[in-house]
Every structure is written in structure tokens, then in C-alpha cells.
Design a protein around this motif. Structure first.
Motif, PDB file in Angstrom:
ATOM      1  N   GLU A  59      24.266  57.540  71.105  1.00 44.22           N
ATOM      2  CA  GLU A  59      23.369  57.102  70.038  1.00 44.22           C
ATOM      3  C   GLU A  59      22.403  56.024  70.544  1.00 44.22           C
ATOM      4  N   LYS A  60      22.904  55.148  71.421  1.00 42.28           N
ATOM      5  CA  LYS A  60      22.031  54.109  71.976  1.00 42.28           C
ATOM      6  C   LYS A  60      20.938  54.724  72.830  1.00 42.28           C
ATOM      7  N   GLU A  61      21.303  55.705  73.667  1.00 41.80           N
ATOM      8  CA  GLU A  61      20.317  56.399  74.492  1.00 41.80           C
ATOM      9  C   GLU A  61      19.254  57.063  73.613  1.00 41.80           C
ATOM     10  N   PHE A  62      19.713  57.724  72.549  1.00 40.72           N
ATOM     11  CA  PHE A  62      18.776  58.435  71.684  1.00 40.72           C
ATOM     12  C   PHE A  62      17.863  57.448  70.953  1.00 40.72           C
ATOM     13  N   PHE A  63      18.423  56.316  70.525  1.00 43.73           N
ATOM     14  CA  PHE A  63      17.634  55.293  69.830  1.00 43.73           C
ATOM     15  C   PHE A  63      16.541  54.746  70.749  1.00 43.73           C
ATOM     16  N   LEU A  64      16.890  54.469  71.994  1.00 42.65           N
ATOM     17  CA  LEU A  64      15.903  53.955  72.941  1.00 42.65           C
ATOM     18  C   LEU A  64      14.787  54.974  73.191  1.00 42.65           C
ATOM     19  N   ALA A  65      15.184  56.245  73.292  1.00 45.00           N
ATOM     20  CA  ALA A  65      14.183  57.297  73.495  1.00 45.00           C
ATOM     21  C   ALA A  65      13.276  57.417  72.278  1.00 45.00           C
ATOM     22  N   ALA A  66      13.868  57.377  71.084  1.00 48.30           N
ATOM     23  CA  ALA A  66      13.079  57.480  69.855  1.00 48.30           C
ATOM     24  C   ALA A  66      12.128  56.291  69.711  1.00 48.30           C
ATOM     25  N   SER A  67      12.570  55.110  70.149  1.00 53.37           N
ATOM     26  CA  SER A  67      11.734  53.903  70.060  1.00 53.37           C
ATOM     27  C   SER A  67      10.497  54.018  70.942  1.00 53.37           C
ATOM     28  N   LYS A  68      10.634  54.714  72.065  1.00 56.76           N
ATOM     29  CA  LYS A  68       9.489  54.898  72.965  1.00 56.76           C
ATOM     30  C   LYS A  68       8.528  55.954  72.433  1.00 56.76           C
ATOM     31  N   VAL A  69       9.081  57.071  71.938  1.00 58.34           N
ATOM     32  CA  VAL A  69       8.225  58.171  71.472  1.00 58.34           C
ATOM     33  C   VAL A  69       7.565  57.831  70.132  1.00 58.34           C
ATOM     34  N   ILE A 125      13.465  58.464  61.366  1.00 54.74           N
ATOM     35  CA  ILE A 125      12.162  57.898  61.701  1.00 54.74           C
ATOM     36  C   ILE A 125      11.420  57.621  60.402  1.00 54.74           C
ATOM     37  N   VAL A 126      10.925  56.388  60.253  1.00 52.92           N
ATOM     38  CA  VAL A 126      10.253  55.979  59.013  1.00 52.92           C
ATOM     39  C   VAL A 126       8.820  55.566  59.319  1.00 52.92           C
ATOM     40  N   ASP A 127       7.902  56.089  58.530  1.00 50.36           N
ATOM     41  CA  ASP A 127       6.489  55.732  58.690  1.00 50.36           C
ATOM     42  C   ASP A 127       6.305  54.243  58.389  1.00 50.36           C
ATOM     43  N   SER A 128       5.672  53.518  59.307  1.00 50.16           N
ATOM     44  CA  SER A 128       5.513  52.072  59.153  1.00 50.16           C
ATOM     45  C   SER A 128       4.599  51.702  57.995  1.00 50.16           C
ATOM     46  N   TYR A 129       3.711  52.608  57.615  1.00 48.15           N
ATOM     47  CA  TYR A 129       2.759  52.304  56.550  1.00 48.15           C
ATOM     48  C   TYR A 129       3.306  52.676  55.170  1.00 48.15           C
ATOM     49  N   THR A 130       3.821  53.903  55.038  1.00 49.63           N
ATOM     50  CA  THR A 130       4.314  54.355  53.727  1.00 49.63           C
ATOM     51  C   THR A 130       5.775  53.972  53.491  1.00 49.63           C
ATOM     52  N   HIS A 131       6.470  53.648  54.589  1.00 45.90           N
ATOM     53  CA  HIS A 131       7.903  53.327  54.528  1.00 45.90           C
ATOM     54  C   HIS A 131       8.730  54.519  54.019  1.00 45.90           C
ATOM     55  N   GLN A 148      20.963  60.936  79.232  1.00 48.87           N
ATOM     56  CA  GLN A 148      19.993  61.905  78.710  1.00 48.87           C
ATOM     57  C   GLN A 148      18.745  61.235  78.140  1.00 48.87           C
ATOM     58  N   THR A 149      18.555  59.955  78.431  1.00 47.29           N
ATOM     59  CA  THR A 149      17.433  59.238  77.822  1.00 47.29           C
ATOM     60  C   THR A 149      16.112  59.941  78.077  1.00 47.29           C
ATOM     61  N   GLN A 150      15.851  60.323  79.357  1.00 44.86           N
ATOM     62  CA  GLN A 150      14.588  60.981  79.679  1.00 44.86           C
ATOM     63  C   GLN A 150      14.484  62.341  78.997  1.00 44.86           C
ATOM     64  N   ARG A 151      15.617  63.069  78.948  1.00 48.30           N
ATOM     65  CA  ARG A 151      15.610  64.378  78.272  1.00 48.30           C
ATOM     66  C   ARG A 151      15.334  64.207  76.787  1.00 48.30           C
ATOM     67  N   PHE A 152      15.899  63.152  76.205  1.00 46.69           N
ATOM     68  CA  PHE A 152      15.660  62.863  74.788  1.00 46.69           C
ATOM     69  C   PHE A 152      14.168  62.570  74.555  1.00 46.69           C
ATOM     70  N   ILE A 153      13.565  61.817  75.474  1.00 44.69           N
ATOM     71  CA  ILE A 153      12.150  61.467  75.342  1.00 44.69           C
ATOM     72  C   ILE A 153      11.284  62.728  75.341  1.00 44.69           C
ATOM     73  N   GLU A 154      11.577  63.645  76.264  1.00 43.31           N
ATOM     74  CA  GLU A 154      10.807  64.893  76.352  1.00 43.31           C
ATOM     75  C   GLU A 154      10.974  65.731  75.078  1.00 43.31           C
TER      76      GLU A 154
END
Length: 276
Positions: free
Chosen positions: A157-167, A208-214, A261-267
Motif C-alpha cells: 500500500e505504501k508503494e502504491f501510495f507513493l506511485a499515486a502521489s507522483k502520477v 484520488i480526490v480532485d483538489s478543486y471540487t474535493h 512495484q513502485t515503477q510498475r505502479f507509476i506506469e
């Protein structure tokens, strides 16, 4: 309406015309005062109306409801005999399952049992609701007591969170968020008790939450071999359904064992983001 015309209507089993006579107190009182009409009316019209064979199913409920409404209204002279009223209520209850018909004759054995079952069902539903409310209170209390736990349940979950934070760097990333926080409570109105329990007690791995509409834009679940069990498959299908009914898709991904799998998650996340 003359007696001969009324008797002909009974003979022809013209249910619409017969029921219309009940609307006019003057006509009905005049007819029912005639012993011959009264006998045929009760022995033919009422008895056959309450028979299971004589009516088209599409019209049956309309006729039966009309007769019941005439009987219980103070505006009409028409009244059913007690035995006929009882049979009418049984027919209406059997067709609709509406407990209000059972309440009209509480002492009848059929209705007494139906009312007892209904009460037991209500008690069970109220008990489940109370359990759900207590569960939510316990979860809140547990969060308050446990202030130092990691927000991630696993390294994956940490790996996926870091990947999601970048994308999705321009969005808010919520890990392990409860369904009730990101889905509309209006969904509860369409759910049974088991589904309500699941709705109130389950979470999503990453939202994932839109920063503007929340408002949530993407939902992700990280699956493992545990998700292949029959019980978990059932839960996963229900979660998929709830997300779908909210107008979104639940993306599921499974990590390869013992491999970062961080890089795979990013892709993978980049592909999904570019699709929208």
C-alpha cells in the motif's frame, strides 16, 4: 338503475358496472333493499369477486381495493359482511404482502402470525442498525486511542501510495478511506441490511480526490491471493457494485510477490490517468 338491469349485470359478471353501483348511495340503497337483489349481490357478486379463479390478474387488485375502500369509507352505504371482509383482507394480504391489511383483523390466526413475524423482523432490523451505530462509535474511539499507527496496512500500500502521489501530484490521495466517506449516503436507501453493513464498515485502499471540487475521481484496490476465496470474492463483487452505482469504476491490481512495484505502479496509473 332498475332491479332487472342490476340482475342482468350480476348475471353477466360485469364487475366494472357492479362496482360503479357502489359509488351511488341512492342507487345502491334502493337495490339492496330488494331481497332478491340483495341475495344475488352477496351470494354471486361478492362471493365470486373473492374467488381466485374468476378475475383477470391485471384487474383483480383494482377491484378488490375498490371494494375494500368502499367498505371502510363513511361516505358510502355499502358494507361487507364480516366473513366477506375477512376473506377480502386475506386476498389483499396474499397478493400485496401489505401488513396494513393484517392489522384490520389482528385476531385472525393468519394475521396474528403475520404480525408476529413482522414485529420480529422489525426487532431484528433495529438490532442490526444499533450494532452498526455501535460499530462506528467503536471505530471512532479506536482511532482516537490509536494515534501513532501507520496509515498503511502493508508495504504494498505504501508503494502504491507513493506511485499515486507522483502520477496524481495535483490531487489529494486518500489511503484506506471508508466507503461512507467517499460515496453518497443516498445509496443506503437502495441497499438491504447486509449491504448497508458492508457500506458502513468497508474501506477503499486508495482514493484520488480532485483538489478543486474535493470529489473522488478514481478508486483503487490492491488485491492478493486472499481475494480468491469465495467469501472475499462475494465482498469484492459487492464493493465493485457500490462503486459502479456511484458512477465510477473500481480499479484492481495485484502485485508480484517479493518485488518492488513502485515503477510498475507509476506506469499503470499513468495509463489510467491518460484515459480520462
Amino acid at each position: 338503475m332498475e332491479r332487472e338491469e342490476a340482475l342482468k349485470i350480476i348475471q353477466e359478471k360485469n364487475w366494472n358496472r357492479l362496482i360503479e353501483t357502489l359509488r351511488d348511495n341512492v342507487i345502491f340503497e334502493n337495490l339492496i333493499s330488494d331481497p332478491i337483489f340483495a341475495s344475488l349481490f352477496h351470494d354471486n357478486f361478492i362471493k365470486e369477486l373473492l374467488s381466485e379463479q374468476i378475475l383477470d390478474k391485471d384487474d383483480e387488485l383494482i377491484y378488490l381495493n375498490s371494494v375494500f375502500n368502499f367498505h371502510k369509507s363513511n361516505s358510502y352505504s355499502f358494507q361487507l359482511k364480516d366473513e366477506d371482509l375477512e376473506n377480502l383482507l386475506i386476498r389483499l394480504f396474499d397478493i400485496t404482502g401489505n401488513i396494513e391489511f393484517a392489522k384490520q383483523k389482528r385476531e385472525h390466526p393468519k394475521f396474528k402470525q403475520a404480525l408476529a413475524d413482522h414485529k420480529e423482523k422489525q426487532i431484528g432490523e433495529n438490532r442490526e442498525i444499533a450494532i452498526l451505530e455501535n460499530l462506528l462509535i467503536e471505530e471512532i474511539d479506536a482511532i482516537k486511542r490509536n494515534k501513532t499507527d501507520s496509515i498503511f496496512k502493508s508495504p504494498q500500500e505504501k508503494e502504491f501510495f507513493l506511485a499515486a502521489s507522483k502520477v496524481f501530484s495535483d490531487c489529494i490521495i486518500l489511503p484506506n478511506v471508508s466507503l461512507s466517506m467517499v460515496l453518497s449516503s443516498n445509496l443506503l436507501d437502495t441497499l438491504g441490511n447486509h449491504e448497508k453493513w458492508f457500506f458502513l464498515s468497508s474501506s477503499i485502499d486508495i482514493v484520488i480526490v480532485d483538489s478543486y471540487t474535493h470529489k473522488p475521481t478514481h478508486f483503487f484496490e490492491l488485491d492478493s491471493g486472499y481475494h480468491d476465496t469465495p467469501k472475499q470474492i462475494e465482498k469484492d463483487n459487492l464493493k465493485n457494485k457500490l462503486i459502479s452505482e456511484s458512477g465510477h469504476k473500481l480499479y484492481r491490481i495485484r502485485k508480484k510477490k517479493h518485488k518492488d512495484q513502485t515503477q510498475r505502479f507509476i506506469e499503470w496509473l499513468t495509463q489510467i490517468k491518460n484515459q480520462n
